[in-house]
Write a protein that holds these residues in place. Structure first.
Motif, mmCIF file in Angstrom:
data_model
loop_
_atom_site.group_PDB
_atom_site.id
_atom_site.type_symbol
_atom_site.label_atom_id
_atom_site.label_comp_id
_atom_site.label_asym_id
_atom_site.label_seq_id
_atom_site.Cartn_x
_atom_site.Cartn_y
_atom_site.Cartn_z
ATOM 1 N N GLY A 55 44.295 10.540 25.516
ATOM 2 C CA GLY A 55 45.002 11.798 25.120
ATOM 3 C C GLY A 55 43.939 12.869 24.573
ATOM 4 N N SER A 56 44.476 14.076 24.135
ATOM 5 C CA SER A 56 43.688 15.072 23.681
ATOM 6 C C SER A 56 44.262 15.555 22.347
ATOM 7 C CB SER A 56 43.669 16.203 24.761
ATOM 8 O OG SER A 56 44.847 16.841 25.081
ATOM 9 N N GLY A 57 43.315 15.996 21.722
ATOM 10 C CA GLY A 57 43.661 16.769 20.275
ATOM 11 C C GLY A 57 43.683 18.197 20.278
ATOM 12 N N SER A 58 43.242 18.819 19.263
ATOM 13 C CA SER A 58 42.981 20.229 19.260
ATOM 14 C C SER A 58 41.808 20.714 19.971
ATOM 15 C CB SER A 58 43.257 20.672 17.765
ATOM 16 O OG SER A 58 42.204 20.203 17.121
ATOM 17 N N ASP A 59 40.921 20.059 19.733
ATOM 18 C CA ASP A 59 39.694 20.299 20.526
ATOM 19 C C ASP A 59 38.767 19.131 21.039
ATOM 20 O OD1 ASP A 59 38.823 19.224 18.007
ATOM 21 O OD2 ASP A 59 37.475 20.966 17.714
ATOM 22 N N THR A 60 39.548 17.984 21.354
ATOM 23 C CA THR A 60 38.892 16.669 21.885
ATOM 24 C C THR A 60 39.409 16.118 22.671
ATOM 25 O OG1 THR A 60 39.728 15.466 20.195
ATOM 26 C CG2 THR A 60 37.392 16.384 19.661
ATOM 27 N N VAL A 61 38.870 15.144 23.617
ATOM 28 C CA VAL A 61 39.661 14.270 24.588
ATOM 29 C C VAL A 61 39.054 13.061 24.608
ATOM 30 C CG1 VAL A 61 40.291 14.136 27.016
ATOM 31 C CG2 VAL A 61 39.968 16.394 26.269
ATOM 32 N N SER A 62 39.984 12.229 24.286
ATOM 33 C CA SER A 62 39.465 10.925 24.259
ATOM 34 C C SER A 62 39.874 9.770 25.455
ATOM 35 C CB SER A 62 39.975 9.890 23.162
ATOM 36 O OG SER A 62 41.437 9.978 23.351
ATOM 37 N N ARG A 80 35.004 6.716 24.134
ATOM 38 C CA ARG A 80 34.670 7.728 23.113
ATOM 39 C C ARG A 80 35.326 9.065 23.385
ATOM 40 N NH1 ARG A 80 29.326 11.379 23.741
ATOM 41 N NH2 ARG A 80 31.045 12.749 22.733
ATOM 42 N N SER A 81 35.325 9.973 22.428
ATOM 43 C CA SER A 81 36.134 11.093 22.466
ATOM 44 C C SER A 81 34.950 12.462 22.740
ATOM 45 C CB SER A 81 36.745 11.634 21.032
ATOM 46 O OG SER A 81 37.874 10.873 20.718
ATOM 47 N N TRP A 82 35.055 13.320 23.369
ATOM 48 C CA TRP A 82 34.495 14.376 23.822
ATOM 49 C C TRP A 82 35.065 15.647 23.356
ATOM 50 C CZ3 TRP A 82 35.109 10.048 26.846
ATOM 51 C CH2 TRP A 82 34.047 9.499 27.393
ATOM 52 N N THR A 100 25.452 11.353 52.779
ATOM 53 C CA THR A 100 25.419 11.790 51.488
ATOM 54 C C THR A 100 25.982 10.684 50.483
ATOM 55 O OG1 THR A 100 25.557 14.043 52.194
ATOM 56 C CG2 THR A 100 26.053 13.397 49.847
ATOM 57 N N LEU A 101 25.227 10.466 49.573
ATOM 58 C CA LEU A 101 25.782 9.401 48.459
ATOM 59 C C LEU A 101 25.542 10.007 47.039
ATOM 60 C CD1 LEU A 101 26.798 6.470 48.317
ATOM 61 C CD2 LEU A 101 24.484 5.796 47.698
ATOM 62 N N TYR A 102 26.685 10.147 46.528
ATOM 63 C CA TYR A 102 26.676 10.616 45.070
ATOM 64 C C TYR A 102 26.621 9.676 43.930
ATOM 65 C CZ TYR A 102 28.124 15.229 46.936
ATOM 66 O OH TYR A 102 28.163 16.501 47.510
ATOM 67 N N PHE A 103 25.822 10.116 42.848
ATOM 68 C CA PHE A 103 25.614 9.087 41.625
ATOM 69 C C PHE A 103 26.205 10.092 40.267
ATOM 70 C CE2 PHE A 103 22.409 8.534 45.050
ATOM 71 C CZ PHE A 103 22.629 7.082 44.887
ATOM 72 N N PRO A 104 27.011 9.493 39.551
ATOM 73 C CA PRO A 104 27.492 10.091 38.483
ATOM 74 C C PRO A 104 26.181 10.417 37.520
ATOM 75 C CG PRO A 104 28.166 7.829 38.233
ATOM 76 C CD PRO A 104 27.575 8.035 39.506
ATOM 77 N N ARG A 105 26.443 11.588 37.143
ATOM 78 C CA ARG A 105 25.010 12.072 36.135
ATOM 79 C C ARG A 105 25.777 12.165 34.798
ATOM 80 N NH1 ARG A 105 22.525 17.939 36.442
ATOM 81 N NH2 ARG A 105 24.559 18.730 36.755
ATOM 82 N N CYS A 106 26.807 12.679 34.565
ATOM 83 C CA CYS A 106 27.291 12.825 32.976
ATOM 84 C C CYS A 106 28.862 13.113 32.846
ATOM 85 C CB CYS A 106 26.522 13.760 32.137
ATOM 86 S SG CYS A 106 27.014 15.450 32.654
ATOM 87 N N ILE A 107 29.347 12.747 31.887
ATOM 88 C CA ILE A 107 30.889 12.916 31.282
ATOM 89 C C ILE A 107 30.552 13.990 30.202
ATOM 90 C CG2 ILE A 107 33.060 12.011 30.647
ATOM 91 C CD1 ILE A 107 31.764 9.223 31.534
ATOM 92 N N HIS A 108 31.236 15.217 30.220
ATOM 93 C CA HIS A 108 31.466 16.165 29.255
ATOM 94 C C HIS A 108 32.565 17.042 29.269
ATOM 95 C CE1 HIS A 108 31.194 19.819 32.033
ATOM 96 N NE2 HIS A 108 30.362 18.516 32.708
#
Length: 212
Positions: A55-62, A80-82, A100-108
């Motif tokens: 879910g999400s809060g006022s300014d974060t998503v968990s 975690r929460s972002w 073409t093969l994709y690799f996950p770089r980051c979550i933000h």
């Protein structure tokens, strides 16, 4: 010649040698990717990532993201929460020989108001610096755990190493991709909280989010 001038020249020479070695190493890693891509087995419906947004809060998503190997065995979980209104996950690819093969770089996290007016590439790059870098979970010595198909470990590792080469040294990626090093960002805003989703990849450049 003064000692200070000699030190400057020696330092400059050392820097030039180091830069030349780095360029040659990058060229070598680039050249062997063609053979690595040619050796890849057909990838169909490979699922390296499952995730659930709480879910999400006022300014974060968990949320929680689970990483899987080629046997569909979980080997890492990131919970975690972002900071942001929605979540994005950035991918960096290796594209050689028509594969073409994709690799996950980051979550933000992503905040529309903060990113308004900022070019997409620069916005993603800046957000990744504040996000969660994923390569540390799946890149090991000579092994990319996301694609550890028996007999092809070195091929997948070489492609992953080329795609992630700057991230692995702690430096920022180029803002925009290249034909051999494409970038993609998946916006997870449409994903419903409490529902499990997968991210599916294949060797034809396919990359999509699907509900389970």
């Amino acid at each position: 010649m003064k000692k200070s001038e000699a030190y400057i020249k020696i330092t400059a020479l050392i820097v030039c040698v180091l830069l030349l070695c780095a360029v040659l190493a990058d060229l070598y890693r680039f050249s062997i990717c063609f053979k690595a891509a040619k050796n890849l087995p057909p990838l169909c419906e490979t699922v390296p990532i499952r995730f659930l947004i709480y879910g999400s809060g006022s300014d974060t998503v968990s949320a929680v993201f689970h990483l899987y190997n080629s046997k569909n065995e979980e080997f890492a979980a990131i919970e975690r929460s972002w900071k942001g209104e929605t979540l994005h996950i950035d991918f960096i690819g290796a594209s050689f020989g028509g594969k073409t093969l994709y690799f996950p770089r980051c979550i933000h996290g992503y905040a529309a108001g903060v990113s308004a007016g900022i070019p997409a590439g620069i916005s993603a790059l800046t957000s990744c610096r504040r996000g969660t870098r994923l390569s540390r979970y799946y890149m090991q010595k000579e092994l990319c755990r996301l694609y550890d198909f028996a007999g092809y470990e070195k091929d997948f590792f070489r492609l992953a190493r080329y795609a992630l080469r700057l991230d692995m040294f702690g430096l920022s990626q180029r803002i925009s991709g290249t034909p051999y090093n494409p970038h993609r960002t998946l916006n997870l805003a449409a994903c419903e909280p409490g529902k499990t989703y997968i991210i599916k990849t294949d060797s034809n450049g396919g990359l999509e989010v699907l509900a389970e």
